[in-house]
Design an enzyme around this catalytic site. Structure first.
Site, mmCIF file in Angstrom:
data_model
loop_
_atom_site.group_PDB
_atom_site.id
_atom_site.type_symbol
_atom_site.label_atom_id
_atom_site.label_comp_id
_atom_site.label_asym_id
_atom_site.label_seq_id
_atom_site.Cartn_x
_atom_site.Cartn_y
_atom_site.Cartn_z
ATOM 1 N N SER A 100 -5.077 2.736 -12.598
ATOM 2 C CA SER A 100 -6.400 2.241 -12.971
ATOM 3 C C SER A 100 -6.611 2.268 -14.487
ATOM 4 O O SER A 100 -5.966 3.017 -15.205
ATOM 5 C CB SER A 100 -7.485 3.088 -12.309
ATOM 6 O OG SER A 100 -7.285 3.162 -10.922
HETATM 7 N N1 SAH Z 1 -5.098 6.883 -8.556
HETATM 8 C C1 SAH Z 1 -4.013 5.999 -8.885
HETATM 9 C C2 SAH Z 1 -4.415 4.555 -8.685
HETATM 10 C C3 SAH Z 1 -3.492 3.904 -7.779
HETATM 11 S S1 SAH Z 1 -3.952 2.338 -7.134
HETATM 12 C C4 SAH Z 1 -3.458 6.269 -10.265
HETATM 13 O O1 SAH Z 1 -4.008 7.117 -10.989
HETATM 14 O O2 SAH Z 1 -2.434 5.689 -10.626
HETATM 15 C C5 SAH Z 1 -4.313 2.759 -5.464
HETATM 16 C C6 SAH Z 1 -3.219 3.378 -4.662
HETATM 17 O O3 SAH Z 1 -3.718 3.561 -3.332
HETATM 18 C C7 SAH Z 1 -1.959 2.518 -4.488
HETATM 19 O O4 SAH Z 1 -0.853 3.234 -4.939
HETATM 20 C C8 SAH Z 1 -1.897 2.263 -2.977
HETATM 21 O O5 SAH Z 1 -0.586 2.236 -2.470
HETATM 22 C C9 SAH Z 1 -2.671 3.440 -2.420
HETATM 23 N N2 SAH Z 1 -3.214 3.273 -1.066
HETATM 24 C C10 SAH Z 1 -3.678 2.131 -0.492
HETATM 25 N N3 SAH Z 1 -4.102 2.389 0.763
HETATM 26 C C11 SAH Z 1 -3.902 3.712 0.980
HETATM 27 C C12 SAH Z 1 -4.121 4.568 2.092
HETATM 28 N N4 SAH Z 1 -4.635 4.134 3.250
HETATM 29 N N5 SAH Z 1 -3.803 5.879 1.969
HETATM 30 C C13 SAH Z 1 -3.258 6.362 0.805
HETATM 31 N N6 SAH Z 1 -3.017 5.596 -0.261
HETATM 32 C C14 SAH Z 1 -3.336 4.283 -0.188
#
Ligand code: SAH
Length: 251
Positions: A100
């Site tokens: 993000s």
């Molecule tokens: N907090 C992260 C942002 C990642 S983007 C950072 O600091 O980099 C969101 C993430 O959520 C992605 O990696 C995606 O694979 C994950 N995601 C999507 N659906 C999910 C679910 N049901 N359970 C766990 N993770 C999930």
């Protein structure tokens, strides 16, 4: 013979004079982080500063700003984009996912309003950066990532940088992490079509969840969900955001 002695003597002098230098190198702290200036600018201008239009609410929580000044964001993105790590934008981390935008990480962390003894659940570990920012602010962070490969990479970065109070696992975060519930705070970093009931259940009375809600690929609403001491749940809409979708594993 004389020449030989001379060479040996020179070698000895060379060796002796180089010894303190070696010892010095071992004693000095780690070299200054070449990214510190960029990180300071990111915190002062993009996270804690006003935008040109005065639309964005600057992050003011000193603890959050301090954490973001220290956590090396470049260590959480692929090496070929290290140079872009301190721009105020999301970046690709593989598998169609993104880390993000720094401002959003700061804003969501501030909204969580966590105390030092808090136990926090994150859904969507991604790169591990958000978990690393939370790490110095709370007692424990539990983070779930649905893409096993990303969980592995994030885990490696968190271990390398010794964020020891962050526990991660691969799985569908929709169900939360009941073994460690209830949580003082829950942060969801992928957009859900609705607020997952298991997460509301795993929120402590007096606790708070921050979650983007809305259709994939469109503008979503960043929501605050609060559970009061009597267990009553209230939600409010804070601002429009854009996140990758919360996906589900088939049961
Ligand atoms: N907090 C992260 C942002 C990642 S983007 C950072 O600091 O980099 C969101 C993430 O959520 C992605 O990696 C995606 O694979 C994950 N995601 C999507 N659906 C999910 C679910 N049901 N359970 C766990 N993770 C999930």
């Amino acid at each position: 013979m004389k020449r030989f002695t001379c060479i040996v003597a020179l070698l000895l002098v060379g060796l002796l004079t180089s010894l303190p230098a070696v010892a010095d190198a071992e004693n000095t702290a780690a070299p200054p982080d070449p990214y510190q200036a960029q990180r300071d600018r990111m915190v002062d201008r993009d996270v804690g500063g006003r935008d040109a239009w005065g639309v964005r609410t600057p992050v003011e929580d000193k603890r959050v700003l301090e954490a973001m000044r220290i956590v090396p964001r470049h260590e959480f993105v692929p090496e070929n984009i290290h140079a872009q790590a301190y721009a105020d934008s999301p970046l690709p981390i593989g598998y169609g996912q993104t880390i993000s935008q720094p401002y959003i990480v700061g804003y969501m962390t501030e909204l969580l309003n966590v105390a030092e003894d808090a136990v926090v659940l994150e859904i969507g570990t991604g790169s591990g950066y958000q978990a690393a920012v939370l790490s110095p602010l709370v007692k424990e962070v539990y983070s779930i990532e649905i893409i096993a490969e990303l969980e592995k990479t994030a885990r490696a970065a968190l271990d390398r940088l010794a964020y020891d109070n962050v526990k991660t696992k691969a799985g569908d975060g929709y169900h939360g992490w009941p073994e460690h519930a209830p949580f003082d705070a829950i942060i969801v970093t992928a957009a859900a079509s609705h607020i997952p009931p298991p997460l509301v259940e795993q929120l402590k009375p007096g606790g708070r969840m921050v979650i983007p809600v809305g259709p994939p690929g469109q503008v979503q609403h960043l929501m605050i969900v609060e559970k009061d001491e009597d267990g009553a749940v209230r939600q409010r809409n804070v601002m429009p955001v854009r996140f990758v979708p919360l996906t589900r594993t088939r049961e």
